[in-house]
Design an enzyme around this catalytic site. Structure first.
Site, PDB file in Angstrom:
ATOM      1  N   ALA A 128      81.818  61.254  68.002  1.00 36.97           N
ATOM      2  CA  ALA A 128      81.887  62.759  67.846  1.00 36.97           C
ATOM      3  C   ALA A 128      80.830  62.812  66.717  1.00 36.97           C
ATOM      4  O   ALA A 128      80.723  63.557  65.975  1.00 36.97           O
ATOM      5  CB  ALA A 128      82.422  62.259  66.011  1.00 36.97           C
ATOM      6  N   ASN A 196      82.678  55.679  62.014  1.00 34.57           N
ATOM      7  CA  ASN A 196      82.409  55.621  63.330  1.00 34.57           C
ATOM      8  C   ASN A 196      81.081  55.782  63.900  1.00 34.57           C
ATOM      9  O   ASN A 196      79.977  54.965  63.779  1.00 34.57           O
ATOM     10  CB  ASN A 196      83.407  55.266  64.268  1.00 34.57           C
ATOM     11  CG  ASN A 196      84.537  54.803  64.349  1.00 34.57           C
ATOM     12  OD1 ASN A 196      84.683  53.110  64.335  1.00 34.57           O
ATOM     13  ND2 ASN A 196      85.739  54.902  63.971  1.00 34.57           N
ATOM     14  N   HIS A 226      79.684  67.103  60.346  1.00 39.61           N
ATOM     15  CA  HIS A 226      77.999  65.485  59.496  1.00 39.61           C
ATOM     16  C   HIS A 226      76.964  66.338  60.212  1.00 39.61           C
ATOM     17  O   HIS A 226      76.533  66.968  61.024  1.00 39.61           O
ATOM     18  CB  HIS A 226      78.419  64.436  60.776  1.00 39.61           C
ATOM     19  CG  HIS A 226      80.664  64.292  61.300  1.00 39.61           C
ATOM     20  ND1 HIS A 226      80.468  63.189  60.282  1.00 39.61           N
ATOM     21  CD2 HIS A 226      80.583  64.217  62.127  1.00 39.61           C
ATOM     22  CE1 HIS A 226      81.317  62.752  60.461  1.00 39.61           C
ATOM     23  NE2 HIS A 226      82.267  63.159  61.522  1.00 39.61           N
TER      24      HIS A 226
HETATM   25  N1  LIG Z   1      82.561  56.894  68.272  1.00 36.51           N
HETATM   26  C1  LIG Z   1      83.093  57.821  67.138  1.00 36.51           C
HETATM   27  O1  LIG Z   1      82.214  58.892  67.345  1.00 36.51           O
HETATM   28  C2  LIG Z   1      84.288  58.065  67.136  1.00 36.51           C
HETATM   29  C3  LIG Z   1      85.815  56.991  66.786  1.00 36.51           C
HETATM   30  N2  LIG Z   1      87.320  57.019  66.750  1.00 36.51           N
HETATM   31  C4  LIG Z   1      87.754  55.863  66.742  1.00 36.51           C
HETATM   32  O2  LIG Z   1      88.175  55.332  68.174  1.00 36.51           O
HETATM   33  C5  LIG Z   1      89.385  54.996  67.661  1.00 36.51           C
HETATM   34  C6  LIG Z   1      90.674  55.437  68.677  1.00 36.51           C
HETATM   35  O3  LIG Z   1      90.614  56.861  67.916  1.00 36.51           O
HETATM   36  P1  LIG Z   1      92.336  58.071  68.335  1.00 36.51           P
HETATM   37  O4  LIG Z   1      92.277  57.669  69.768  1.00 36.51           O
HETATM   38  O5  LIG Z   1      92.033  59.354  67.201  1.00 36.51           O
HETATM   39  O6  LIG Z   1      93.752  56.828  67.439  1.00 36.51           O
HETATM   40  P2  LIG Z   1      94.861  57.237  68.078  1.00 36.51           P
HETATM   41  O7  LIG Z   1      95.625  56.836  66.225  1.00 36.51           O
HETATM   42  O8  LIG Z   1      94.983  58.549  68.555  1.00 36.51           O
HETATM   43  O9  LIG Z   1      95.013  56.416  69.059  1.00 36.51           O
HETATM   44  C7  LIG Z   1      95.237  54.516  68.895  1.00 36.51           C
HETATM   45  C8  LIG Z   1      95.644  54.438  70.326  1.00 36.51           C
HETATM   46  O10 LIG Z   1      95.613  52.832  69.368  1.00 36.51           O
HETATM   47  C9  LIG Z   1      97.161  52.479  70.518  1.00 36.51           C
HETATM   48  N3  LIG Z   1      97.086  51.057  69.516  1.00 36.51           N
HETATM   49  C10 LIG Z   1      97.604  50.328  68.697  1.00 36.51           C
HETATM   50  N4  LIG Z   1      97.909  49.408  69.120  1.00 36.51           N
HETATM   51  C11 LIG Z   1      97.514  48.857  70.212  1.00 36.51           C
HETATM   52  C12 LIG Z   1      98.299  47.240  70.898  1.00 36.51           C
HETATM   53  N5  LIG Z   1      98.361  46.327  69.706  1.00 36.51           N
HETATM   54  N6  LIG Z   1      97.666  47.895  72.144  1.00 36.51           N
HETATM   55  C13 LIG Z   1      97.479  48.687  72.298  1.00 36.51           C
HETATM   56  N7  LIG Z   1      97.315  49.923  72.193  1.00 36.51           N
HETATM   57  C14 LIG Z   1      97.241  50.168  70.873  1.00 36.51           C
HETATM   58  C15 LIG Z   1      98.181  53.359  69.545  1.00 36.51           C
HETATM   59  O11 LIG Z   1      99.237  53.403  70.321  1.00 36.51           O
HETATM   60  P3  LIG Z   1     100.835  53.934  70.414  1.00 36.51           P
HETATM   61  O12 LIG Z   1      99.820  55.677  70.991  1.00 36.51           O
HETATM   62  O13 LIG Z   1     101.852  53.697  71.534  1.00 36.51           O
HETATM   63  O14 LIG Z   1     101.264  53.862  69.182  1.00 36.51           O
HETATM   64  C16 LIG Z   1      97.521  54.528  69.891  1.00 36.51           C
HETATM   65  O15 LIG Z   1      97.626  55.177  71.322  1.00 36.51           O
HETATM   66  C17 LIG Z   1      89.426  54.785  66.481  1.00 36.51           C
HETATM   67  O16 LIG Z   1      89.568  53.371  65.615  1.00 36.51           O
HETATM   68  C18 LIG Z   1      88.678  55.848  65.747  1.00 36.51           C
HETATM   69  O17 LIG Z   1      88.919  55.470  64.530  1.00 36.51           O
HETATM   70  C19 LIG Z   1      87.336  58.556  66.382  1.00 36.51           C
HETATM   71  C20 LIG Z   1      86.831  59.471  66.656  1.00 36.51           C
HETATM   72  C21 LIG Z   1      85.302  59.227  66.554  1.00 36.51           C
HETATM   73  O1  LIG Z   2      84.273  62.944  62.901  1.00 29.54           O
HETATM   74  C1  LIG Z   2      85.386  62.838  63.483  1.00 29.54           C
HETATM   75  O2  LIG Z   2      86.046  63.679  64.414  1.00 29.54           O
HETATM   76  C2  LIG Z   2      85.615  61.348  63.562  1.00 29.54           C
HETATM   77  C3  LIG Z   2      84.701  60.299  62.814  1.00 29.54           C
HETATM   78  O3  LIG Z   2      83.608  60.473  61.464  1.00 29.54           O
HETATM   79  C4  LIG Z   2      84.464  59.394  63.084  1.00 29.54           C
HETATM   80  O4  LIG Z   2      85.267  58.123  63.117  1.00 29.54           O
HETATM   81  O5  LIG Z   2      83.433  58.625  62.569  1.00 29.54           O
END
Ligand SMILES: NC(=O)C1=CN([C@@H]2O[C@H](COP(=O)(O)OP(=O)(O)OC[C@H]3O[C@@H](n4cnc5c(N)ncnc54)[C@H](OP(=O)(O)O)[C@@H]3O)[C@@H](O)[C@H]2O)C=CC1
Ligand SMILES: O=C([O-])CC(=O)C(=O)O
Length: 274
Positions: A128, A196, A226
């Site tokens: 992001a 993140n 950001h």
């Molecule tokens: N690096 C970056 O720039 C960014 C990173 N992120 C991070 O990326 C990650 C994913 O984000 P996002 O897609 O928005 O999250 P969501 O909350 O939309 O999705 C999370 C998924 O994880 C699944 N999950 C939960 N528990 C388990 C398990 N035990 N086994 C397998 N799957 C599981 C859920 O399953 P179910 O649907 O079946 O409940 C869901 O599908 C987060 O940690 C977020 O903070 C987000 C934004 C930016």
């Molecule tokens: O900005 C976003 O979409 C998510 C974000 O900051 C992060 O997970 O680091």
């Protein structure tokens, strides 16, 4: 002489939320040359039956501990507490892991040693954020300081450990409120689902203890915003990204696109950007 096409790289996705589903759709429609979606995992696969059946090719549904059997590369797109469970089986077998929950890497630094010892690889996309190409380039020289200022709509912070531990009542925020100022390491702990990007920035640049972060809950913004400010011996730069939230208000739409762009780049005959 004819050249043989390279075997397709087999991909698994851990997590079918905002990020995982967008990547699954793109892989399924053939949007990444040389890669095929083989397997997925989610907490409640039954919930995703309709989505999975809408794909042209149904991937196998596996638990996290069995994904490695199906793929050469896993995309971690699940809650940050599951990072080790998802990444270790791959990198300990010389395979690759694309990590979205970058903040959790700070609690599991030995995963990098495990990858190194076994020929595996951990890749953190720009996600992001913006400008990690310039930050990694500047880090080859000397970076003096890195600062990041994040503004998000108030709802984006619900459930953050820092907000809960400090008894901050988000319902009463009616003007921009600085929630936090400190290092990227502290930000990653206090806001694991929100910052993140700060941790990715710190890993690209001068590390989690020297990268400084400000976090604002701002009722006047509709986008996750950001701004990064970098001062280095080679350049001074500042950049801002205003992310349209996805179906998950904490996650910008561009995050999944960044991972897809990375997958394409991994297979591309022409690669642009550092
Ligand atoms: N690096 C970056 O720039 C960014 C990173 N992120 C991070 O990326 C990650 C994913 O984000 P996002 O897609 O928005 O999250 P969501 O909350 O939309 O999705 C999370 C998924 O994880 C699944 N999950 C939960 N528990 C388990 C398990 N035990 N086994 C397998 N799957 C599981 C859920 O399953 P179910 O649907 O079946 O409940 C869901 O599908 C987060 O940690 C977020 O903070 C987000 C934004 C930016
Ligand atoms: O900005 C976003 O979409 C998510 C974000 O900051 C992060 O997970 O680091």
């Amino acid at each position: 002489m004819t050249t043989q096409p390279r075997p397709r790289r087999r991909v698994a996705i851990a997590g079918l939320g905002a990020i995982g589903k967008a990547i699954a759709r793109e892989l399924d429609r053939g949007g990444v040359d040389g890669m095929a979606l083989e397997a997925v995992a989610s907490a409640d696969p039954a919930k995703h039956r309709g989505f999975l059946q809408s794909l042209q090719t149904l991937p196998r549904v596996r638990t996290l501990d069995r994904l490695w059997e199906e793929a050469d590369l896993v995309i971690e797109a699940a809650p940050s507490r599951l990072l080790r469970e998802i990444v270790e089986p791959f990198v300990s077998r010389g395979k690759s892991a694309i990590v979205m929950s970058a903040a959790a890497l700070l609690d599991n630094p030995d995963l990098i040693d495990i990858a190194k010892a076994n020929g595996g690889q951990i890749i953190v996309p720009t996600g992001a954020l913006i400008g990690l190409d310039a930050v990694t380039a500047a880090a080859v020289g000397t970076i003096h300081s890195v600062r990041m200022i994040t503004r998000k709509p108030v709802d984006g912070f619900r459930g953050a450990p820092f907000v809960i531990d400090n008894g901050i009542d988000l319902d009463r925020v009616d003007a921009p409120l600085k929630l936090f100022e400190g290092t990227a390491r502290q930000a990653g702990k206090g806001f694991p689902a929100n910052l993140n990007v700060a941790v990715a920035l710190s890993l690209a640049g001068i590390g989690p203890d020297r990268t400084m972060v400000e976090i604002w809950a701002d009722p006047s913004v509709t986008r996750n915003t950001h701004r990064i400010e970098v001062d280095a011996d080679s350049a001074r730069f500042s950049m801002t990204i205003e992310n349209v939230p996805s179906e998950n208000p904490k996650t910008g739409m561009i995050t999944a696109l960044s991972a897809i762009a990375l997958l394409r780049k991994m297979e591309a005959p022409l690669q642009i950007g550092t």
